[in-house]
Write a protein that holds these residues in place. Structure first.
Motif, mmCIF file in Angstrom:
data_model
loop_
_atom_site.group_PDB
_atom_site.id
_atom_site.type_symbol
_atom_site.label_atom_id
_atom_site.label_comp_id
_atom_site.label_asym_id
_atom_site.label_seq_id
_atom_site.Cartn_x
_atom_site.Cartn_y
_atom_site.Cartn_z
ATOM 1 N N GLY A 174 0.824 -1.217 0.000
ATOM 2 C CA GLY A 174 0.000 0.000 0.000
ATOM 3 C C GLY A 174 0.851 1.258 0.000
ATOM 4 N N LEU A 175 1.746 1.359 0.972
ATOM 5 C CA LEU A 175 2.616 2.528 1.077
ATOM 6 C C LEU A 175 3.515 2.649 -0.147
ATOM 7 C CD1 LEU A 175 3.530 2.158 4.845
ATOM 8 C CD2 LEU A 175 2.298 4.082 3.843
ATOM 9 N N MET A 178 1.445 3.821 -3.230
ATOM 10 C CA MET A 178 1.073 5.233 -3.078
ATOM 11 C C MET A 178 2.294 6.145 -2.943
ATOM 12 S SD MET A 178 -2.165 5.005 -3.364
ATOM 13 C CE MET A 178 -2.842 6.575 -2.854
ATOM 14 N N LYS A 179 3.485 5.561 -3.150
ATOM 15 C CA LYS A 179 4.749 6.318 -3.145
ATOM 16 C C LYS A 179 4.992 7.092 -1.838
ATOM 17 C CE LYS A 179 5.115 6.676 -8.188
ATOM 18 N NZ LYS A 179 4.731 5.310 -8.308
ATOM 19 N N ARG A 180 4.767 6.406 -0.724
ATOM 20 C CA ARG A 180 4.982 7.029 0.595
ATOM 21 C C ARG A 180 6.311 6.615 1.239
ATOM 22 N NH1 ARG A 180 -0.094 8.334 2.997
ATOM 23 N NH2 ARG A 180 -1.437 9.098 1.319
ATOM 24 N N MET A 181 7.019 5.648 0.647
ATOM 25 C CA MET A 181 8.176 5.069 1.335
ATOM 26 C C MET A 181 9.334 6.052 1.522
ATOM 27 S SD MET A 181 7.130 2.241 2.383
ATOM 28 C CE MET A 181 8.662 1.872 3.216
ATOM 29 N N ASN A 182 9.568 6.935 0.554
ATOM 30 C CA ASN A 182 10.662 7.910 0.712
ATOM 31 C C ASN A 182 10.423 8.834 1.889
ATOM 32 O OD1 ASN A 182 12.242 6.960 -1.327
ATOM 33 N ND2 ASN A 182 11.529 8.417 -2.875
ATOM 34 N N ARG A 183 9.187 9.273 2.024
ATOM 35 C CA ARG A 183 8.850 10.159 3.149
ATOM 36 C C ARG A 183 9.042 9.427 4.485
ATOM 37 N NH1 ARG A 183 4.775 10.514 6.329
ATOM 38 N NH2 ARG A 183 3.402 9.184 5.099
ATOM 39 N N ASN A 238 0.420 0.703 11.068
ATOM 40 C CA ASN A 238 -0.850 1.453 11.129
ATOM 41 C C ASN A 238 -1.072 2.258 9.847
ATOM 42 O OD1 ASN A 238 -1.229 0.430 13.674
ATOM 43 N ND2 ASN A 238 -0.554 2.272 14.750
ATOM 44 N N GLU A 239 0.010 2.883 9.342
ATOM 45 C CA GLU A 239 -0.104 3.655 8.093
ATOM 46 C C GLU A 239 -0.453 2.744 6.920
ATOM 47 O OE1 GLU A 239 2.221 6.971 6.779
ATOM 48 O OE2 GLU A 239 3.315 7.029 8.675
ATOM 49 N N GLU A 240 0.184 1.580 6.867
ATOM 50 C CA GLU A 240 -0.101 0.627 5.790
ATOM 51 C C GLU A 240 -1.566 0.187 5.839
ATOM 52 O OE1 GLU A 240 0.285 -2.211 2.629
ATOM 53 O OE2 GLU A 240 1.556 -0.515 3.171
#
Length: 335
Positions: A174-175, A178-183, A238-240
């Protein structure tokens, strides 16, 4: 039929896979006072002396000397996370294993001794206790390099102190989608944690799988490092979960399309690379976790190990390529 059971360590075999947590590991780096560090050995004999000394203290574990193994069998140990790719490069190196392979002690990698305790949930404290018991046994018989102010002395300065790396392997499609891993990587980096690929430092990310571990080993106790890592991992989980909920509510058609396209490719491919296979498996696993798919024999963790080239390559039959055999295995396990 490819027998996955022969490729998987006993500790990895479980009846039900977790949606996100794949495995956890505690690693303790230790060195012997009366030997130069492995990267500086004058000759192979120095390395073999260290191997003998460590083996004598832990006679109940099985020894595998890498100089007696062929490259394919060494790579199988890497695929199972029992040794690092770096250990293979050392001329005099070995690994000690317990029966279910949840304990692995690398000898003569970057440090003389690297104790690893592995499990398939978030019980890092339990794993630390197992690794610590072995550490105590070694400490009673061997002269371990230790400084009153700095703690355990290691080859790499970032490991000085506790000499401990705690890590958790997470499946985060999921993360990742949605391209959240760098953050996330930038955020946790500020608190002394890092995100790496499936085989640790410098390794590639396969199948949306990430390894979260501590970077700092000095100035904190082992318990503090484990508690802090567990807290960080819980926040990422939790974010995932929130992202997955969003995928089912607001992006359901795109998610279904992604999942079924990946399943179709796995069910019909005749040639597939490790990289593509890992991402397709990841998205099918996501579909199963979200309740879109039911596949009877599908075990993500085990498939991710057993489709690696070391388990597929057969030098007696070079008429079929590794990518072809991989596709055969995946068709079989995704029907």
């Amino acid at each position: 039929m490819s027998d996955m059971n022969t490729h998987i360590s006993e500790w990895m075999k479980q009846t039900e896979e977790s949606p996100i947590v794949m495995s956890s590991r505690i690693r303790l780096a230790r060195n012997l006072e009366n030997h130069v560090h492995p990267l500086m050995f004058p000759s192979e004999q120095d390395g073999f002396r260290v191997i003998n000394e460590v083996q004598d203290v832990l006679p109940n574990l099985s020894l595998m000397r890498l100089d007696t193994m062929d490259q394919q069998n060494k790579m199988k140990l890497v695929a199972k996370h029992l040794i690092s790719p770096e250990l293979i490069k050392q001329p005099a190196s070995a690994v000690l294993l317990n029966e279910d392979e949840s304990i692995s002690i690398m000898i003569n990698e970057e440090d003389h001794i690297r104790i690893q305790a592995m499990g398939n949930d978030l019980s890092l404290h339990d794993l630390y206790n197992k690794a610590s018991d072995i550490d105590d046994t070694l400490d009673q018989s061997l002269d371990i390099s230790y400084d009153e102010h700095l703690g355990y002395l290691t080859t790499c300065p970032t490991n000085i102190g506790t000499g401990m790396r705690a890590s958790v392997m997470l499946h985060l499609p999921g993360l990742s989608i949605m391209k959240r891993m760098n953050r996330i990587a930038q955020t946790i980096n500020r608190f002394g944690f890092t995100i790496r690929g499936i085989y640790g430092e410098g390794s590639q990310v396969y199948g949306h799988i990430y390894q979260i571990s501590n970077q700092l080993t000095l100035g904190k106790t082992e318990e503090e490092i484990i508690d802090n890592l567990t807290e960080v991992v819980q926040q990422i989980i939790n974010e995932e979960m929130q992202i997955r909920e969003r995928l089912t509510h607001y992006n359901e058609l795109e998610t279904l399309d992604r999942v079924y396209r990946s399943l179709g490719i796995l069910q019909n491919s005749r040639i597939i690379s490790m990289e593509e296979a890992s991402y397709r498996l990841s998205e099918v696993k996501l579909g199963i976790d979200l309740g879109y798919l039911t596949l009877k024999d599908f075990k993500f963790n085990e498939l991710m190990v057993s489709i690696q080239s070391a388990f597929i390559y057969n030098d007696e039959d070079e008429t079929i390529s590794v990518n072809e055999k991989r596709a055969d295995i995946l068709r079989e396990y995704t029907q």
